[in-house]
Design an enzyme around this catalytic site. Structure first.
Site, PDB file in Angstrom:
ATOM      1  N   ALA A   1      -8.029  -7.009   0.524  1.00 50.49           N
ATOM      2  CA  ALA A   1      -7.576  -6.406  -0.725  1.00 50.49           C
ATOM      3  C   ALA A   1      -6.844  -7.450  -1.556  1.00 50.49           C
ATOM      4  O   ALA A   1      -6.424  -8.497  -1.045  1.00 50.49           O
ATOM      5  CB  ALA A   1      -6.647  -5.228  -0.456  1.00 50.49           C
TER       6      ALA A   1
ATOM      7  N   TYR B   1      -1.855  -2.596  -9.443  1.00 51.41           N
ATOM      8  CA  TYR B   1      -2.267  -2.612  -8.034  1.00 51.41           C
ATOM      9  C   TYR B   1      -2.594  -1.204  -7.554  1.00 51.41           C
ATOM     10  O   TYR B   1      -3.682  -0.936  -7.021  1.00 51.41           O
ATOM     11  CB  TYR B   1      -1.171  -3.236  -7.172  1.00 51.41           C
ATOM     12  CG  TYR B   1      -1.373  -3.043  -5.690  1.00 51.41           C
ATOM     13  CD1 TYR B   1      -2.409  -3.689  -5.017  1.00 51.41           C
ATOM     14  CD2 TYR B   1      -0.535  -2.208  -4.948  1.00 51.41           C
ATOM     15  CE1 TYR B   1      -2.606  -3.499  -3.653  1.00 51.41           C
ATOM     16  CE2 TYR B   1      -0.721  -2.023  -3.589  1.00 51.41           C
ATOM     17  CZ  TYR B   1      -1.756  -2.668  -2.946  1.00 51.41           C
ATOM     18  OH  TYR B   1      -1.947  -2.476  -1.604  1.00 51.41           O
TER      19      TYR B   1
END
Length: 284
Positions: free
Chosen positions: A57, A122
């Site tokens: 990620a 995010y």
């Protein structure tokens, strides 16, 4: 042909998965560029594994605020492409997500069905990834976790150990509450879920975090105590520690669904911390 394909190789979760599943195939940036969704899907088609775990990620929360396009590619577009490829081929897909999909309001633990409301780029890109995976169909699961730590990479535990050895006083936020989670426990949970899903268990969104919930300052106090450091931990409010991306104040996750469906209980993060400290001492 590999039975388990993992996106990620050097991150905290990938390293712990490698320890528990050494026969799996791990794809680093050189083998699978997560800014190239088509390449990620092609990697799955070439490997034709029995299951895929996305342990990679874009986790630079503050940098994401000024690098939204990259964060979106890595956290949303590529996981979407992975999920579609897995659905087409009948491959199990497990994706790791975050407590940052929530707005952090209140003080009650959030269930998987609670309204989302990410505060920054995010969290928004991770939520977009979750939604795309669900839309792709197939046999999938999303595993949301929080406050990940291990002996690898950069994390709060290693930062506190470094600063605690250098300073007499540490100022740490005390009004953000969540469950620190040892990466090895996440790896074990993910592999248990994959095993049960092979036997026919249905996928869904699941929460998994360490127990008990604690503030960052409380977490720091335990780190200092277990490491035998003499540094004092001084509590401060989030307002005194501004960051480019706002942090959720309430990161408590309700983990009853994963216990019900997979028999996975919340692990005591204090035991995980002890293991990390032992690992770091052995490495030193």
């Amino acid at each position: 042909m590999t039975d388990l394909l993992v996106f990620g190789r050097t991150g905290q979760l990938a390293r712990e998965l490698a320890a528990l599943a050494p026969d799996a195939t791990f794809l680093g940036r050189d083998a699978a560029d997560l800014t190239d969704p088509a390449a990620c899907a092609d990697a799955i088609r070439r490997a034709a594994p029995g299951a895929v775990i996305n342990a990679a990620a874009y986790t630079a929360v503050d940098r994401a605020e000024s690098d939204a396009d990259t964060a979106r590619l890595v956290n949303a577009n590529s996981p979407a492409a992975m999920a579609r490829a897995c659905a087409e081929l009948g491959i199990l897909f497990l994706h790791v997500s975050t407590d940052y999909v929530f707005d952090g309001a209140g003080d009650a633990p959030r269930s998987e069905d609670a309204p989302t409301g990410p505060l920054g780029v995010y969290g928004a890109t991770k939520l977009a990834g979750e939604q795309a995976i669900a839309a792709a169909g197939g046999q999938w699961a999303v595993l949301r976790t929080s406050w990940v730590f291990s002996a690898y990479g950069s994390n709060f535990v290693k930062t506190m150990l470094r600063l605690g050895a250098e300073r007499d006083r540490l100022t740490v936020v005390a009004d953000q509450i969540g469950g620190p989670t040892f990466a090895a426990d996440i790896a074990a949970a993910a592999l248990t879920m994959i095993g049960r899903m092979r036997d026919g268990a249905t996928g869904d969104v699941y929460h998994f975090a360490g127990w008990p919930d604690v503030s960052w300052a409380g977490f720091a106090c335990e780190i200092v105590a277990q490491a035998g450091l003499s540094a004092e931990v001084a509590e401060i409010p989030t307002a005194d520690y501004p960051t480019p991306a706002p942090r959720p104040l309430n990161s408590r996750l309700d983990c009853t669904r994963i216990a019900r469906d997979f028999g996975i209980m919340r692990p005591d993060w204090r035991a995980g911390l002890g293991r990390v400290l032992t690992q770091l001492k052995d490495k030193a």
